[in-house]
Design an enzyme around this catalytic site. Structure first.
Site, mmCIF file in Angstrom:
data_model
loop_
_atom_site.group_PDB
_atom_site.id
_atom_site.type_symbol
_atom_site.label_atom_id
_atom_site.label_comp_id
_atom_site.label_asym_id
_atom_site.label_seq_id
_atom_site.Cartn_x
_atom_site.Cartn_y
_atom_site.Cartn_z
ATOM 1 N N LYS A 1 0.888 -1.167 0.000
ATOM 2 C CA LYS A 1 0.000 0.000 0.000
ATOM 3 C C LYS A 1 0.923 1.213 0.000
ATOM 4 O O LYS A 1 1.620 1.460 0.984
ATOM 5 C CB LYS A 1 -0.870 -0.024 1.255
ATOM 6 C CG LYS A 1 -1.689 1.245 1.501
ATOM 7 C CD LYS A 1 -2.649 1.060 2.678
ATOM 8 C CE LYS A 1 -3.434 2.318 3.000
ATOM 9 N NZ LYS A 1 -4.427 2.120 4.073
ATOM 10 N N GLU B 1 -3.369 7.044 2.345
ATOM 11 C CA GLU B 1 -3.704 7.197 3.761
ATOM 12 C C GLU B 1 -2.443 7.295 4.629
ATOM 13 O O GLU B 1 -2.314 6.621 5.644
ATOM 14 C CB GLU B 1 -4.612 6.049 4.220
ATOM 15 C CG GLU B 1 -5.923 6.004 3.434
ATOM 16 C CD GLU B 1 -6.931 4.980 3.924
ATOM 17 O OE1 GLU B 1 -6.521 3.957 4.479
ATOM 18 O OE2 GLU B 1 -8.132 5.229 3.739
ATOM 19 N N LYS C 1 -9.742 -2.555 -5.509
ATOM 20 C CA LYS C 1 -10.975 -2.868 -4.769
ATOM 21 C C LYS C 1 -12.141 -3.010 -5.747
ATOM 22 O O LYS C 1 -12.125 -2.397 -6.824
ATOM 23 C CB LYS C 1 -11.265 -1.769 -3.746
ATOM 24 C CG LYS C 1 -10.250 -1.750 -2.604
ATOM 25 C CD LYS C 1 -10.649 -0.822 -1.454
ATOM 26 C CE LYS C 1 -9.559 -0.863 -0.377
ATOM 27 N NZ LYS C 1 -9.863 -0.084 0.828
ATOM 28 N N ASP D 1 -14.728 2.455 -1.403
ATOM 29 C CA ASP D 1 -14.070 1.679 -0.350
ATOM 30 C C ASP D 1 -15.024 0.654 0.267
ATOM 31 O O ASP D 1 -15.523 0.879 1.370
ATOM 32 C CB ASP D 1 -13.561 2.632 0.740
ATOM 33 C CG ASP D 1 -12.730 1.932 1.787
ATOM 34 O OD1 ASP D 1 -12.307 0.793 1.535
ATOM 35 O OD2 ASP D 1 -12.507 2.514 2.870
ATOM 36 N N GLU E 1 -16.334 -4.412 7.324
ATOM 37 C CA GLU E 1 -16.062 -3.073 7.848
ATOM 38 C C GLU E 1 -17.275 -2.161 7.717
ATOM 39 O O GLU E 1 -17.580 -1.395 8.623
ATOM 40 C CB GLU E 1 -14.861 -2.475 7.090
ATOM 41 C CG GLU E 1 -14.570 -1.040 7.448
ATOM 42 C CD GLU E 1 -13.393 -0.453 6.673
ATOM 43 O OE1 GLU E 1 -12.740 -1.187 5.902
ATOM 44 O OE2 GLU E 1 -13.121 0.749 6.854
ATOM 45 N N HIS F 1 -21.233 5.606 1.969
ATOM 46 C CA HIS F 1 -20.386 6.204 3.013
ATOM 47 C C HIS F 1 -21.152 7.099 3.981
ATOM 48 O O HIS F 1 -20.736 8.228 4.270
ATOM 49 C CB HIS F 1 -19.230 6.980 2.382
ATOM 50 C CG HIS F 1 -17.919 6.666 3.066
ATOM 51 N ND1 HIS F 1 -17.778 6.697 4.440
ATOM 52 C CD2 HIS F 1 -16.704 6.302 2.577
ATOM 53 C CE1 HIS F 1 -16.533 6.366 4.754
ATOM 54 N NE2 HIS F 1 -15.861 6.100 3.650
ATOM 55 N N TRP G 1 -13.607 12.123 3.915
ATOM 56 C CA TRP G 1 -13.834 11.195 5.019
ATOM 57 C C TRP G 1 -15.160 11.527 5.715
ATOM 58 O O TRP G 1 -15.489 10.960 6.746
ATOM 59 C CB TRP G 1 -12.668 11.251 6.034
ATOM 60 C CG TRP G 1 -11.405 10.609 5.504
ATOM 61 C CD1 TRP G 1 -11.292 9.833 4.397
ATOM 62 C CD2 TRP G 1 -10.083 10.691 6.053
ATOM 63 N NE1 TRP G 1 -9.990 9.417 4.210
ATOM 64 C CE2 TRP G 1 -9.215 9.937 5.220
ATOM 65 C CE3 TRP G 1 -9.524 11.331 7.174
ATOM 66 C CZ2 TRP G 1 -7.850 9.800 5.461
ATOM 67 C CZ3 TRP G 1 -8.162 11.187 7.415
ATOM 68 C CH2 TRP G 1 -7.334 10.436 6.568
#
Ligand code: GCV
Length: 722
Positions: free
Chosen positions: A313, A317, A386, A391, A419, A547, A569
């Site tokens: 990765k 982030e 992904k 996400d 998640e 999200h 976010w």
């Protein structure tokens, strides 16, 4: 020791194993879920009667670790399922011998003339046939490789567990994907990022001297569904994993996995040359940096000759990467690839990259960052993408990099751990979601260019193929925190083996192997599983919303959240609710990232009237009074989806309660308890989201939608209590 002696020693061990099964079986019948889908309890009486003449002994000559595993598995499996001892035999001198092995290990297989067929199937493929050897009716499980024979043995046992006829067996299979990987986001302190089933299975403090016997069971479960690699540590990597001290521990794990065909991979921290090597830079074009990685790779392969490779990765982030040194992703990946290439290792480079820029759309970021490097990666680099562009949301359209990079070995990263899907509290059968993803048509080379074809290599003919899943396992006794979520581990493995399997077939297999053979109960449970994903989308993020989760834990709803340091976010960035309507405009009037898809997908998503309801608010900012396909206004439709999600959980609780006579009390009660939590959460999601969105829509709830019990202030306060 002579091979004859070794064989009788193996026979002795196998008999001991049988004895242990019977003794432990007699002492405790704890239905704690530990045995997963490999339960091997006696089958229904009539099936046993049909099977018994065909399964009288197990013949697995040879003395490698994998052959030993095959022998034990077949003896334990057949003995358990048939309810009486199926002994090991040295040769097939009676009817009903089950012969397993390779051309090399089994003299009987060597005489069959199967060289060409087995070579075509490869070392992981297998052939299972009922045939006569001399006067004897036998079943042969053969492969050109020992691991292939092990997969064949597990397949044979699955046929028994799912009550399939075995009188005229003629099965040839090989895995459609080469790298079938679990990614563990496990930290070196034993915690698991986004893990909801206890702590890490790797006890770094006890290793390498003490290896938990559970690791063998983990590898065995993986082998039973064809998984052939595990990345042990979190992609938010700690460089320490690459120290000599940790590598010895990693090697101990690799030793346990090896007989089961599971290779070990590691997440590599890009700045490790600085942190461990004392270099001033981790610049991928610096000769000293490249030499450091080369030496590190050599050190690893000395300890673990079949080490799989590195997962990285980078520049995501807060993780270091080549961009830190003004180099490209290709520069970074290729430098690492050169280090592992002499050992036949691979580098798996993640495409989860999204730098915050003013006014940008996060959904377009990975494509913008990686697509320009199509064709620029070394032959042993795979790009791990992904399934969707944001996400792991409850529902996303497929990522435009599938079908967007014809000269790159793109592999999907799916998230098995939940998640964004209620952790290990909510029953969601993910095969349904993965099927939707794999069946999506990218149109990259005209109609029928599905994601599955991109992935299995039939569209672009790349040398390496694969699929990775972020694991949902941990030290919880039942492995996954919720009995039903074992089914997602199972489903992931089965889809890596064959990405065309239907979710119904996978559900049926898993139910028969894990829960019940009763046809009525199976129908109910399969329905619960197959409907579950849509229901969860309904009560969390219907119609393309995404999200809406609180920024940190990602468990409950917080659509109002707007205080994270980065815009992307915050839920408000994604739903964009205002007095006019709701949704993210990704068409030409908005971010236009819909353009990353091929025509006609792009056209279908761009046009409000052709965009599927399930992606409406993903691609469009839609007025509250817009009439959707059902003829209802958007607001009414949205509220009814939320209500439907709640109603589904309620009905499912009832359905499950009615199965109390079919399922053992321990697992029945555990699932019932989880469903209670799921119902509570579904109501919470519905009420919190509708109460909040109503402040913009200013419309009342239509008939049939229950009134929220609390005020918006109370729901807001609740998300802070976590
Ligand atoms: C491992 C999301 C998750 C992070 C995860 C990241 C990733 O942002 O919330 O926990 O980090 O994805 O996939 O790298």
């Amino acid at each position: 020791m002579h091979s004859e002696q070794r064989r009788s020693c193996g026979t002795l061990l196998a008999s001991l194993a049988i004895a242990i099964i019977f003794v432990t079986g007699a002492i405790s019948k704890a239905e704690d879920g530990y045995r997963l889908w490999l339960r091997y309890d006696p089958l229904p009486k009539r099936t046993i009667e049909a099977y018994r003449p065909r399964i009288a002994s197990v013949v697995v000559p040879g003395d490698s670790a994998t052959l030993e595993v095959i022998r034990t598995e077949l003896v334990n499996g057949c003995t358990g399922l048939l309810g009486s001892a199926v002994p090991i035999a040295n040769e097939a001198n009676r009817d009903g011998a089950v012969i397993a092995g390779t051309l090399k290990s089994s003299p009987q297989i060597a005489t069959l003339g199967w060289e060409r067929q087995l070579a075509d199937l490869g070392p992981e493929g297998f052939r299972i046939r009922s045939l006569k050897i001399g006067y004897r009716s036998v079943i042969v499980i053969a492969s050109s490789g020992e691991v292939g024979a092990l997969y064949g043995a597990f397949h044979f046992l699955r046929l028994l567990q799912t009550l399939q006829p075995i009188d005229k067996l003629d099965v040839s299979q090989k895995p459609r994907l080469q790298l079938r990987l679990l990614d563990h986001w496990d930290n070196l302190d034993g915690s698991i990022e986004r893990g909801y089933a206890g702590r890490s299975l790797w006890d770094w403090k006890a290793l390498p001297e003490n290896v938990d016997s559970r690791l063998r069971d983990y590898a065995r479960a993986n082998a039973s569904i064809g998984i052939n690699g595990s990345t042990l540590n979190n992609v938010n990597a700690n460089a320490q994993i690459l120290t000599a001290e940790y590598l010895r521990r990693v090697a101990a794990i690799a030793d346990v996995f090896r007989p089961y065909g599971v290779k070990v991979y590691l997440s590599a921290r890009f700045s490790a040359p600085i942190e461990l090597g004392g270099l001033k830079t981790a610049d991928p074009l610096d000769a000293e940096v490249a030499a450091w990685w080369k030496q590190k790779a050599d050190e690893i392969y000395k300890l673990i000759p079949d080490f799989g490779g590195f997962l990285v990765k980078a520049n995501s982030e807060g993780q270091p990467g080549p961009r830190t040194y003004h180099r490209t992703h290709a520069d970074g990946a290729n430098m690492l690839a050169a280090a592992v290439a002499p050992h036949k290792g691979v580098v798996i480079w993640r495409a989860f990259v999204y730098d915050m820029k003013p006014g940008y759309d996060r959904a377009g970021a990975a494509y913008e960052n990686l697509q320009p490097f199509d064709g620029k990666f070394a032959p042993n680099v795979l790009l791990q993408v992904k399934n969707g562009p944001i996400d792991f949301q409850p529902r996303e359209p497929f990522h435009p990099l599938f079908g967007g990079m014809s000269r790159t070995q793109v592999i999907p990263e799916l998230q098995i751990t939940q998640e964004y899907l209620g952790f290990s509290n909510h029953l969601v059968f993910l095969a349904q979601m993965w099927r939707e993803f794999l069946d999506s048509d990218t149109y990259a080379r005209g109609p029928g260019s599905t994601v599955a074809k991109v992935v299995d290599g039939s569209l672009y003919h790349q040398r390496l193929t694969g699929m990775a899943g972020v694991a949902n396992t941990g030290t919880d006794r039942n492995w996954t925190g919720h009995h039903f979520l074992q089914g997602n581990w199972y489903a992931f493995g089965r889809l890596t083996w064959n990405p065309d399997l239907s979710s119904r077939q996978i559900a049926d297999e898993w139910i028969a192997m894990t829960l019940t053979h009763d046809p009525k109960a199976t129908e109910t449970i399969a329905r619960m599983m197959l409907e579950s994903h849509e229901a969860v989308v309904d009560y969390m993020t219907p119609l393309g919303l995404h999200h809406l989760f609180w920024g940190g834990h990602h468990y409950g709803p917080a659509p109002w959240w707007n205080t994270e340091p980065r815009d992307d976010w915050n839920p408000v960035y994604y739903h964009r609710a205002d007095a006019e309507g709701i949704g993210f405009d990704r068409t030409a009037t908005g971010s236009n990232t819909v353009n990353q898809y091929h025509w006609p997908v792009r056209g279908q998503f761009s046009n409000l009237s052709t965009c599927p309801d399930r992606f409406l608010l993903w691609f469009h900012h839609v007025p509250w009074d817009y009439r959707v396909r059902s003829g209802r206004t958007l607001w009414d439709e949205m509220t009814l989806h939320y209500q439907h999600g709640v109603a589904w959980v309620r009905a499912t609780r009832k359905d499950w309660d009615a199965l109390s006579d079919e399922i053992d009390p321990e697992r029945h009660a555990a699932v019932a308890k989880k469903l209670t939590i799921q119902e509570r959460d579904a109501i919470w999601w519905k009420d919190a989201c509708l109460t909040y969105f109503q402040t913009f829509s200013k419309r009342s709830l239509p008939a049939g939608v229950e009134k929220p019990a609390k005020t918006l202030a109370e729901y807001k306060a609740k998300s802070l209590q976590w």
